[in-house]
Write a protein that holds these residues in place. Sequence first.
Motif, PDB file in Angstrom:
ATOM      1  N   HIS A  84       0.824  -1.213   0.000  1.00 38.68           N
ATOM      2  CA  HIS A  84       0.000   0.000   0.000  1.00 38.68           C
ATOM      3  C   HIS A  84       0.854   1.257   0.000  1.00 38.68           C
ATOM      4  O   HIS A  84       2.079   1.198   0.062  1.00 38.68           O
ATOM      5  CB  HIS A  84      -0.992  -0.012   1.164  1.00 38.68           C
ATOM      6  N   HIS A  86       1.588   3.753   2.014  1.00 36.03           N
ATOM      7  CA  HIS A  86       2.134   4.440   3.186  1.00 36.03           C
ATOM      8  C   HIS A  86       3.663   4.398   3.117  1.00 36.03           C
ATOM      9  O   HIS A  86       4.254   3.381   2.769  1.00 36.03           O
ATOM     10  CB  HIS A  86       1.636   3.788   4.487  1.00 36.03           C
ATOM     11  N   HIS A 151      -7.822  -1.028   5.058  1.00 34.25           N
ATOM     12  CA  HIS A 151      -6.764  -0.292   5.769  1.00 34.25           C
ATOM     13  C   HIS A 151      -6.991   1.195   5.508  1.00 34.25           C
ATOM     14  O   HIS A 151      -7.806   1.573   4.673  1.00 34.25           O
ATOM     15  CB  HIS A 151      -5.393  -0.762   5.271  1.00 34.25           C
TER      16      HIS A 151
HETATM   17 ZN   LIG Z   1      -0.148   1.436   6.503  1.00 29.35          ZN
END
Ligand SMILES: [Zn+2]
Length: 421
Positions: A84, A86, A151
Amino acid sequence: MNYQIHRGQHEIGGMCIEVNASDGTRILLDLGMPLVAPDGGDFPFDTPRRPTAELLSEGVLRDIPGLYPHDPGAPDIAATILTHSHLDHYGLAHHAHPEIPVYGSEGTLAILEVGRIFFPDSALPADLRRLPSNKPFEFVSISVTAIPVDHAAPDSRALLVEADGQRLLYTGDLRAHGRTGFRFENMLTDQRLHGVDWLLVEGTTLGSSGGTHGLSSESDVENELVKLARDSKGSLVAVVASGQNVDRLVSCFRAARRSERLLVIDPYQAYVLMKLTPPSKSIPQFTWDDVRVSFSPYQVQRLKDAGMMDLVYEMSRQSRVSSDELATRPGRYLMCSRSSLGMTKVFDKIGPDRVELVWSMWSGYWERDRCAMRTWAERSGVVPHVIHGGGHAWPEDLKRLTSAIAAKETVWVHTDAVSAL
Ligand SMILES: [Zn+2]
């Protein structure tokens, strides 16, 4: 098949896992920036842009043979696959050899590409490619299936890796209590995952810094916002949250509707939402009747630099709200705000006594960082409401996941817990 956790097992952040097959094929799962410095403070934000050699000599980047451009044996990694968008999962991926392709979901790639426009200093991998969902994708002798998970980053994935007749499941970051919590429940009965040889599962909330702060679900966040908005008629409700936390944005949108206010976003958020339309069809857009865009000169300039003035004009024509309008009738709006100096100037114009400030991120950021918003709040005597729900599965959900999957071996990663469950 073998795996090695290069970083990110006993810390939150800096994720990097290598998987290799018996024929020598190697792939990386995530290549993120560490978040916690050795002294316990935050890792400096300019870390990704520092030279590869320096980061290697300091051990920030791990010495992984065949990965870096200066290594005569490179590239010897078939691909890096991101779970992902991040920073602690993708932030150092651009230090790898440029011929190593970097894969991610449609939403992950969209967020990275938006970052290229709005944060021109951000460093991104050269060769970004889309990894399809829910079907095996072959990297020579290793097959990877990307499984959608819930998430705080949009369109996040867990990765099921198969080679030599063995299976490894890496959860990435996930939770059960967001707006797509059904994805977590689906995993519990997914036969592809049951009984894997290795389950590498994130355990953020098991440790001291993962904590039990925050509300239990995204709908609780929405309800708290509605309550605040109804109780503070005549005041602007300003919610400071991450611009790429789409679940939170949807909560703000729904809370605005329920309290008969208009949602105000900035051009960055408007563009993020636009780019995420393909994977998430029902998220709010600046073209919707009850959405307005408050222009930030910095962000408008970035769009202009990227040759997107047409989009700026369209936002302006369809949905622009000026700071004068916000100041005249603050009670009409619920605003997704940034912690920026520009924003605090708008708040000063409205008048601090007519702004209900909501901190909708981890409370540790408020306590640790002297950001523009905190400086403004302290100067103006404004005490923020903390309304937040965590991005990571709670311990009881993790327990449900590990027992349902019943891996031959369960390995906790992404946690500072001394001993996991
Ligand atoms: Zn994360």
